[in-house]
Design an enzyme around this catalytic site. Sequence first.
Site, mmCIF file in Angstrom:
data_model
loop_
_atom_site.group_PDB
_atom_site.id
_atom_site.type_symbol
_atom_site.label_atom_id
_atom_site.label_comp_id
_atom_site.label_asym_id
_atom_site.label_seq_id
_atom_site.Cartn_x
_atom_site.Cartn_y
_atom_site.Cartn_z
ATOM 1 N N CYS A 2 9.581 0.824 -28.123
ATOM 2 C CA CYS A 2 10.129 1.707 -29.419
ATOM 3 C C CYS A 2 9.309 2.983 -29.543
ATOM 4 C CB CYS A 2 10.459 0.614 -30.562
ATOM 5 S SG CYS A 2 11.041 -0.876 -30.228
ATOM 6 N N SER A 53 15.736 -2.629 -27.368
ATOM 7 C CA SER A 53 15.562 -3.949 -27.650
ATOM 8 C C SER A 53 15.506 -4.517 -26.238
ATOM 9 C CB SER A 53 17.261 -4.463 -27.940
ATOM 10 O OG SER A 53 17.627 -3.722 -29.355
ATOM 11 N N ILE A 54 14.201 -5.331 -26.320
ATOM 12 C CA ILE A 54 13.809 -5.862 -24.930
ATOM 13 C C ILE A 54 13.761 -7.512 -25.091
ATOM 14 C CG2 ILE A 54 12.224 -5.750 -23.462
ATOM 15 C CD1 ILE A 54 13.636 -3.112 -23.036
ATOM 16 N N ILE A 55 13.186 -7.805 -26.283
ATOM 17 C CA ILE A 55 13.109 -9.185 -26.507
ATOM 18 C C ILE A 55 13.600 -9.561 -28.013
ATOM 19 C CG2 ILE A 55 11.246 -10.924 -27.281
ATOM 20 C CD1 ILE A 55 9.276 -9.480 -25.352
ATOM 21 N N GLY A 77 5.556 -1.510 -28.308
ATOM 22 C CA GLY A 77 4.933 -2.176 -27.387
ATOM 23 C C GLY A 77 5.320 -3.539 -26.973
ATOM 24 N N ASP A 101 8.063 -10.546 -30.768
ATOM 25 C CA ASP A 101 6.545 -10.540 -30.701
ATOM 26 C C ASP A 101 6.063 -9.725 -31.927
ATOM 27 O OD1 ASP A 101 7.616 -8.034 -29.670
ATOM 28 O OD2 ASP A 101 6.121 -8.032 -28.135
#
Length: 621
Positions: A2, A53-55, A77, A101
């Site tokens: 991000c 958006s990744i996780i 990160g 995270d």
Amino acid sequence: MCGFTGFIGFKEKDIEDKKQILKKMMDMIIHRGPDSEGMFVNETAAMGFRRLSIIDLDNGSQPMFNETGDVVITFNGEIYNHLELREELVKRGHTFANKCDTEVIVHGYEEYGKEVVKKLRGMFAFVIYDMRNNCIFAARDWFGIKPFYYTKKKDGLIFSSEIKSILAFPGVERKLNEEALEQYMSFQYSVLPETFFKDIYKLPAGHTLTVENGLTKIDRYFDPLMCTEVQNDRNYEDVVAEIGEIVHETVDTHMIADVEVGSLLSSGVDSSYVVSEFPGTKTYTVGFGDKDGKYNEIGYAEDLVKELGKKNKSKNITADEYFDAIPKVMYYMDEPLADPSCVALYFVDKLAAEDIKVVLSGEGADEFFGGYNIYHEPLSLRGYQRLPRGLRKAAAAVVKNLPDFKGRDFLVRGSKSVEERFIGNANLFSVKEREKVLKTQLTHITPQEIVKPYYDKCQGLNDIAKMQYIDINFWLQGDILLKADKMSMAHSLESRVPYLDIEVFKYAKNLPIDYRVKDNTTKRAFREAAKKKIPERTAEKKKLGFPVPIRVWLKEEKYFNKVEEMFISDSAKQLFDVAYLQKLLCDHKDGKADNSRKIWAVYVFLVWYEVYISGANIKHY
């Protein structure tokens, strides 16, 4: 992955005014996070966020708070050990609202305070606002994978993932830092804590920043020193096997995501080894000219994926495409970078972003395992340097004023210690040359003076390990990781670097020197481990970097004229001796010297200068 931005202090601004300013700053980094946005504003702080958006795709929006709402974070990160940390924090009584995270850092800060950074495995830059004691705590990851910029005003602190966002704050000037330009001419990248913009700074890797009771404090929490002892008693085959296990584990760890992950792929051992280990199938490659030519790695990539049962998507970049992209690349870079591969990286990241949100990449293996060709120099010079230093100095004094001949450079470099001759993987203009060509106010500080404090820290190391330490602190942060982050984020793509992992470093720092570099081999043990996964011809391939035919293009009339036009521009006349620049260009075209790297450094700087400094407004892309 991000981007964040914000400011603290500035109490004279009301809440609505702060929101409007923050929104403008956030809009400048929308490419870092096109999926959503968020902001937190109160009388003291304004914190903005753009999300990719990744996780935990449905949650994870930022700014994010602790349970009681009095600690808030913006974070850029990935934390790869967040599940283990979450379990530990739950046992200690913390309550989590989602599976992201980011929340681990918030609760980790509550539990461990500023020591939380030492528990994080991953890439990160973050800002925490602790309303309980009106304190700001910020940090940048171990090796500088993620960027962090800031500027201090008398009323407060402004910060962001990118400089262009800070420039959107009212009253921040776009003023050239001439000292940065002076050092750039030698290093080819922004090497100082103060950026190319006067009064805007970058937080170095492995550092934290704290603002408390009106005072700003910067501390180093990690120093990437190699082991001071040469451990030659370790069994070579055991080391090779251990590297294989470590590479497998770190690639597996870096696969954590709720979206598909691909990988960049060149013809070299580093990315090829990553591709052999990652469970995905999609790989991406770019090249120039004929597929079988020396500037094209597509053929290598296609052959490898056939053997590994994966897929490759590729693109040939034309010279016109390359040159047309440079202004856009410099815009996204924030600061000028004279590494031609950053433009190639822009194109391969664009190619990958058409399909996926996350790619793996091979950065870091050279610095950790001893892969650069220049690392062999201490071995090459060892015999010659047994001669008395005075004799070597005298020989160098004679030959350096003679026309170039085979062995001349060897005699000159052999007269110097590693501290005198090595400032990193790039060394363009000498001090004498840059003082001839620059018309700016000069400090006369030499590159050797810039790197000296770091050499002072590693005096007990072998010369090769010293060179690795210099590169990790300078080249890796200023060139390699800067372009990896900025070029991927230009396309809203997350780039992950499995070799640049704190656990990998803990192992690599203890490798015996001759397991890193020996005879004509660099990354010796690493290459041997790679052979168990990829063809020997790839594992043994000499380090190429990212081959770009700049030296060829600059001899062609069309691109020669394009560069010459920039060299006689008003901006060039203001900052450089244009006659000197034209001579560099003409001598290169006429084959009298290979001046391509020096020409390129000045050219891309002038392109950047037009984008950010000389115009009435920044041209946005």
